[in-house]
Design a protein around this motif. Sequence first.
Motif, PDB file in Angstrom:
ATOM      1  N   ASN A 291      34.943  36.640  50.564  1.00  0.00           N
ATOM      2  CA  ASN A 291      34.156  36.330  49.364  1.00  0.00           C
ATOM      3  C   ASN A 291      34.426  34.888  48.976  1.00  0.00           C
ATOM      4  O   ASN A 291      35.346  34.586  48.210  1.00  0.00           O
ATOM      5  CB  ASN A 291      34.533  37.268  48.217  1.00  0.00           C
ATOM      6  CG  ASN A 291      33.554  37.170  47.048  1.00  0.00           C
ATOM      7  OD1 ASN A 291      32.799  36.199  46.930  1.00  0.00           O
ATOM      8  ND2 ASN A 291      33.551  38.177  46.184  1.00  0.00           N
TER       9      ASN A 291
ATOM     10  N   ARG B  85      33.233  32.970  46.977  1.00  0.00           N
ATOM     11  CA  ARG B  85      33.055  32.594  45.569  1.00  0.00           C
ATOM     12  C   ARG B  85      34.395  32.363  44.893  1.00  0.00           C
ATOM     13  O   ARG B  85      34.505  31.533  43.974  1.00  0.00           O
ATOM     14  CB  ARG B  85      32.283  33.690  44.834  1.00  0.00           C
ATOM     15  CG  ARG B  85      32.187  33.453  43.323  1.00  0.00           C
ATOM     16  CD  ARG B  85      31.413  34.552  42.629  1.00  0.00           C
ATOM     17  NE  ARG B  85      31.414  34.369  41.182  1.00  0.00           N
ATOM     18  CZ  ARG B  85      30.807  35.185  40.315  1.00  0.00           C
ATOM     19  NH1 ARG B  85      30.133  36.235  40.767  1.00  0.00           N
ATOM     20  NH2 ARG B  85      30.845  34.939  39.016  1.00  0.00           N
ATOM     21  N   TYR B  86      35.439  33.055  45.340  1.00  0.00           N
ATOM     22  CA  TYR B  86      36.729  33.017  44.651  1.00  0.00           C
ATOM     23  C   TYR B  86      37.789  32.328  45.518  1.00  0.00           C
ATOM     24  O   TYR B  86      37.738  32.353  46.754  1.00  0.00           O
ATOM     25  CB  TYR B  86      37.204  34.435  44.302  1.00  0.00           C
ATOM     26  CG  TYR B  86      36.260  35.153  43.368  1.00  0.00           C
ATOM     27  CD1 TYR B  86      36.122  34.748  42.042  1.00  0.00           C
ATOM     28  CD2 TYR B  86      35.499  36.231  43.810  1.00  0.00           C
ATOM     29  CE1 TYR B  86      35.257  35.396  41.188  1.00  0.00           C
ATOM     30  CE2 TYR B  86      34.634  36.892  42.961  1.00  0.00           C
ATOM     31  CZ  TYR B  86      34.507  36.461  41.639  1.00  0.00           C
ATOM     32  OH  TYR B  86      33.637  37.101  40.790  1.00  0.00           O
TER      33      TYR B  86
ATOM     34  N   GLU C 260      40.005  31.160  40.948  1.00  0.00           N
ATOM     35  CA  GLU C 260      39.056  30.122  40.578  1.00  0.00           C
ATOM     36  C   GLU C 260      37.659  30.596  40.967  1.00  0.00           C
ATOM     37  O   GLU C 260      37.413  30.945  42.128  1.00  0.00           O
ATOM     38  CB  GLU C 260      39.399  28.815  41.285  1.00  0.00           C
ATOM     39  CG  GLU C 260      40.718  28.200  40.854  1.00  0.00           C
ATOM     40  CD  GLU C 260      41.026  26.927  41.621  1.00  0.00           C
ATOM     41  OE1 GLU C 260      40.247  26.593  42.550  1.00  0.00           O
ATOM     42  OE2 GLU C 260      42.031  26.285  41.305  1.00  0.00           O
ATOM     43  N   ASP C 261      36.779  30.610  39.997  1.00  0.00           N
ATOM     44  CA  ASP C 261      35.406  31.062  40.228  1.00  0.00           C
ATOM     45  C   ASP C 261      34.560  29.837  40.547  1.00  0.00           C
ATOM     46  O   ASP C 261      34.248  29.025  39.674  1.00  0.00           O
ATOM     47  CB  ASP C 261      34.876  31.785  38.982  1.00  0.00           C
ATOM     48  CG  ASP C 261      33.569  32.511  39.256  1.00  0.00           C
ATOM     49  OD1 ASP C 261      32.864  32.120  40.212  1.00  0.00           O
ATOM     50  OD2 ASP C 261      33.262  33.467  38.516  1.00  0.00           O
ATOM     51  N   ARG C 262      34.187  29.684  41.833  1.00  0.00           N
ATOM     52  CA  ARG C 262      33.443  28.499  42.241  1.00  0.00           C
ATOM     53  C   ARG C 262      32.007  28.499  41.719  1.00  0.00           C
ATOM     54  O   ARG C 262      31.396  27.441  41.580  1.00  0.00           O
ATOM     55  CB  ARG C 262      33.439  28.411  43.766  1.00  0.00           C
ATOM     56  CG  ARG C 262      34.835  28.185  44.346  1.00  0.00           C
ATOM     57  CD  ARG C 262      34.812  27.971  45.832  1.00  0.00           C
ATOM     58  NE  ARG C 262      36.133  27.608  46.325  1.00  0.00           N
ATOM     59  CZ  ARG C 262      36.403  27.322  47.606  1.00  0.00           C
ATOM     60  NH1 ARG C 262      35.413  27.363  48.496  1.00  0.00           N
ATOM     61  NH2 ARG C 262      37.612  27.000  47.974  1.00  0.00           N
ATOM     62  N   ASP C 263      31.500  29.685  41.418  1.00  0.00           N
ATOM     63  CA  ASP C 263      30.153  29.743  40.853  1.00  0.00           C
ATOM     64  C   ASP C 263      30.137  29.342  39.390  1.00  0.00           C
ATOM     65  O   ASP C 263      29.068  29.156  38.809  1.00  0.00           O
ATOM     66  CB  ASP C 263      29.592  31.167  40.996  1.00  0.00           C
ATOM     67  CG  ASP C 263      29.264  31.512  42.436  1.00  0.00           C
ATOM     68  OD1 ASP C 263      29.347  30.596  43.284  1.00  0.00           O
ATOM     69  OD2 ASP C 263      28.954  32.686  42.714  1.00  0.00           O
TER      70      ASP C 263
ATOM     71  N   ASP D 153      34.646  26.257  39.123  1.00  0.00           N
ATOM     72  CA  ASP D 153      36.080  26.432  39.405  1.00  0.00           C
ATOM     73  C   ASP D 153      36.865  26.839  38.164  1.00  0.00           C
ATOM     74  O   ASP D 153      38.028  26.480  37.984  1.00  0.00           O
ATOM     75  CB  ASP D 153      36.681  25.145  39.991  1.00  0.00           C
ATOM     76  CG  ASP D 153      36.135  24.837  41.377  1.00  0.00           C
ATOM     77  OD1 ASP D 153      35.676  25.780  42.046  1.00  0.00           O
ATOM     78  OD2 ASP D 153      36.178  23.650  41.780  1.00  0.00           O
TER      79      ASP D 153
ATOM     80  N   ARG E 296      40.213  32.277  36.147  1.00  0.00           N
ATOM     81  CA  ARG E 296      40.043  33.600  35.559  1.00  0.00           C
ATOM     82  C   ARG E 296      41.246  34.460  35.904  1.00  0.00           C
ATOM     83  O   ARG E 296      41.898  34.285  36.932  1.00  0.00           O
ATOM     84  CB  ARG E 296      38.775  34.267  36.115  1.00  0.00           C
ATOM     85  CG  ARG E 296      37.476  33.606  35.721  1.00  0.00           C
ATOM     86  CD  ARG E 296      36.301  34.220  36.465  1.00  0.00           C
ATOM     87  NE  ARG E 296      36.291  35.684  36.349  1.00  0.00           N
ATOM     88  CZ  ARG E 296      35.413  36.461  36.988  1.00  0.00           C
ATOM     89  NH1 ARG E 296      34.503  35.912  37.796  1.00  0.00           N
ATOM     90  NH2 ARG E 296      35.439  37.769  36.831  1.00  0.00           N
TER      91      ARG E 296
ATOM     92  N   THR F 168      42.981  37.793  37.212  1.00  0.00           N
ATOM     93  CA  THR F 168      42.574  38.706  38.286  1.00  0.00           C
ATOM     94  C   THR F 168      42.043  40.029  37.735  1.00  0.00           C
ATOM     95  O   THR F 168      41.205  40.679  38.386  1.00  0.00           O
ATOM     96  CB  THR F 168      43.778  38.983  39.210  1.00  0.00           C
ATOM     97  OG1 THR F 168      44.882  39.456  38.422  1.00  0.00           O
ATOM     98  CG2 THR F 168      44.204  37.720  39.948  1.00  0.00           C
TER      99      THR F 168
ATOM    100  N   LEU G 299      38.176  40.633  37.425  1.00  0.00           N
ATOM    101  CA  LEU G 299      37.322  40.869  38.586  1.00  0.00           C
ATOM    102  C   LEU G 299      36.819  42.313  38.571  1.00  0.00           C
ATOM    103  O   LEU G 299      37.468  43.211  38.034  1.00  0.00           O
ATOM    104  CB  LEU G 299      38.105  40.605  39.872  1.00  0.00           C
ATOM    105  CG  LEU G 299      38.619  39.173  40.093  1.00  0.00           C
ATOM    106  CD1 LEU G 299      39.485  39.110  41.354  1.00  0.00           C
ATOM    107  CD2 LEU G 299      37.463  38.188  40.186  1.00  0.00           C
TER     108      LEU G 299
ATOM    109  N   GLU H  84      35.328  43.192  43.865  1.00  0.00           N
ATOM    110  CA  GLU H  84      35.909  41.856  44.005  1.00  0.00           C
ATOM    111  C   GLU H  84      37.434  41.930  44.094  1.00  0.00           C
ATOM    112  O   GLU H  84      38.072  41.250  44.900  1.00  0.00           O
ATOM    113  CB  GLU H  84      35.496  40.988  42.823  1.00  0.00           C
ATOM    114  CG  GLU H  84      34.011  40.652  42.791  1.00  0.00           C
ATOM    115  CD  GLU H  84      33.593  40.012  41.492  1.00  0.00           C
ATOM    116  OE1 GLU H  84      32.569  39.310  41.472  1.00  0.00           O
ATOM    117  OE2 GLU H  84      34.302  40.205  40.471  1.00  0.00           O
TER     118      GLU H  84
END
Length: 278
Positions: free
Chosen positions: A152, A154-155, A168-171, A174, A177, A179, A182, A186
């Motif tokens: 995934n 995204r993370y 880190e949420d790239r969407d 960055d 968040r 854990t 999720l 996720e």
Amino acid sequence: MSAAELAALIALPPGTAERLRADLRGRDDAVTAARSALGARKTDLQEIEDQGNPAEDPEALSARLAALEAEAERRAQEIGRLAAELARDAATRAALAGLAVETEAARAELEVWEAVNKAIGARSGDRFARIAQAITLDVLVEHANRHLADLNPRYRLRRAAELSLQVEDRDMGDTARATRSLSGGERFLVSLALALALSQMGGKGTFAGTLFIDEGFGALDAGSLDLAIDALETLQSQGRQVGVISHVEAMQARIATRIAVRKEGGGRSSLRVEGPGT
């Protein structure tokens, strides 16, 4: 002087007479000097007599002499005592010079142990353990992120304060968040990435030979499930045994060799190995 004596003198050689005259003159000079010295001594005696006898009697003078001799003896003993103290002081100074070298060496060793104490902490090594755990966790996160990039992308994991983890949420630019924020699917993929990373760190940096995963696949959507299965099949292709415990039909369909557990009633179950051609 008789004629005979005069004749005897006349008969003497000329040199003898001259020696006698010189001896006579010397004797006259000695007599003159003796008379002069006698006169000087008489003058000294007269001066002493004019001064009179000492006021103290002989017994008092003897007592004073005895006291002075006793004081001289005491001072001699004091000089001996002081000389002994000086010798001890010199020996002490020599010993202290050696101690100064030992003290400097001990101070250097103390600085080393203080640095060790600063790094490790108490005798139990709690501080050092936390440092080692933090370093190990950094390595684990680095390996997990490589797997997470495939599962995934995204993370991305990162270590937060102490030994906690964040994602880190790239969407979302960055954004960091927790854990626990999720979703189930996720979280499963992140946990799988960590499990794969942990297995990679086992055995002095070599991969663990066998990996078992118990459930969690039911929380994945179809796309995430395919990613997870692809990752597990990749591990299997690398020569590692992967065991999966799951009730998900899609998962079972992708597993070539399975151990099926069947209920038979009465609290009994049976096992059956299923694979290609069975």
